[in-house]
Motif scaffolding. Structure first.
Motif, PDB file in Angstrom:
ATOM      1  N   TYR A   4      35.245  54.580  47.223  1.00  0.00           N
ATOM      2  CA  TYR A   4      34.400  53.400  47.291  1.00  0.00           C
ATOM      3  C   TYR A   4      35.278  52.277  47.824  1.00  0.00           C
ATOM      4  N   PHE A  33      25.819  38.456  43.507  1.00  0.00           N
ATOM      5  CA  PHE A  33      25.835  38.962  44.885  1.00  0.00           C
ATOM      6  C   PHE A  33      26.883  40.065  45.028  1.00  0.00           C
ATOM      7  N   HIS A  34      28.096  39.810  44.520  1.00  0.00           N
ATOM      8  CA  HIS A  34      29.159  40.814  44.599  1.00  0.00           C
ATOM      9  C   HIS A  34      28.825  42.045  43.763  1.00  0.00           C
ATOM     10  N   GLU A  90      35.353  42.184  44.568  1.00  0.00           N
ATOM     11  CA  GLU A  90      34.508  43.135  43.841  1.00  0.00           C
ATOM     12  C   GLU A  90      35.302  43.837  42.749  1.00  0.00           C
ATOM     13  N   ASN A 111      25.847  43.196  43.150  1.00  0.00           N
ATOM     14  CA  ASN A 111      24.844  43.962  43.907  1.00  0.00           C
ATOM     15  C   ASN A 111      25.498  44.774  45.019  1.00  0.00           C
ATOM     16  N   ASN A 112      26.524  44.218  45.652  1.00  0.00           N
ATOM     17  CA  ASN A 112      27.255  44.979  46.664  1.00  0.00           C
ATOM     18  C   ASN A 112      27.937  46.196  46.040  1.00  0.00           C
ATOM     19  N   TYR A 141      26.959  47.771  43.287  1.00  0.00           N
ATOM     20  CA  TYR A 141      25.901  48.723  42.948  1.00  0.00           C
ATOM     21  C   TYR A 141      25.484  49.535  44.167  1.00  0.00           C
ATOM     22  N   HIS A 142      25.373  48.855  45.293  1.00  0.00           N
ATOM     23  CA  HIS A 142      24.983  49.539  46.524  1.00  0.00           C
ATOM     24  C   HIS A 142      26.050  50.560  46.934  1.00  0.00           C
ATOM     25  N   LYS A 143      27.311  50.173  46.857  1.00  0.00           N
ATOM     26  CA  LYS A 143      28.400  51.056  47.273  1.00  0.00           C
ATOM     27  C   LYS A 143      28.527  52.288  46.387  1.00  0.00           C
ATOM     28  N   LEU A 147      35.739  48.985  47.735  1.00  0.00           N
ATOM     29  CA  LEU A 147      35.453  47.705  47.115  1.00  0.00           C
ATOM     30  C   LEU A 147      36.437  46.659  47.635  1.00  0.00           C
ATOM     31  N   THR A 148      35.929  45.461  47.813  1.00  0.00           N
ATOM     32  CA  THR A 148      36.788  44.360  48.222  1.00  0.00           C
ATOM     33  C   THR A 148      37.626  43.918  47.017  1.00  0.00           C
TER      34      THR A 148
END
Length: 77
Positions: A6, A41-42, A12, A44-45, A47-49, A8-9
């Motif tokens: 994954y 917002f982060h 994140e 949700n990103n 969760y998407h990843k 992640l930034t």
């Protein structure tokens, strides 16, 4: 934190770490000096990843938290 491909930034990852400590979005926002909306917002990103819809599932999929094997066996029995 284990990360199974994954991407992640860094932000994140920090937010996930705070979630693992049990902090709510507003508490995380206060620590990072951002808005709650930015934290969400982060999240949700994330969760998407990891293909999930909530923070507990995300923490499990990322390997940040695990299920006690004895509890898991009880739910299957």
């Amino acid at each position: 934190m284990p990360e199974k491909n994954y991407k992640l930034t860094p932000t994140e990852k920090r937010i996930v770490a705070f979630c693992a400590l049990g902090l709510h979005s507003q508490e995380i926002a206060d620590k990072l000096s951002v808005s709650k909306r930015t934290v969400d917002f982060h999240l949700n990103n994330v969760y998407h990843k990891v293909n999930t819809r909530n923070r507990i599932s995300a923490l499990l999929r990322l390997g940040v938290i695990t299920v006690n094997p004895e509890w898991e066996a009880e739910t299957k029995g």
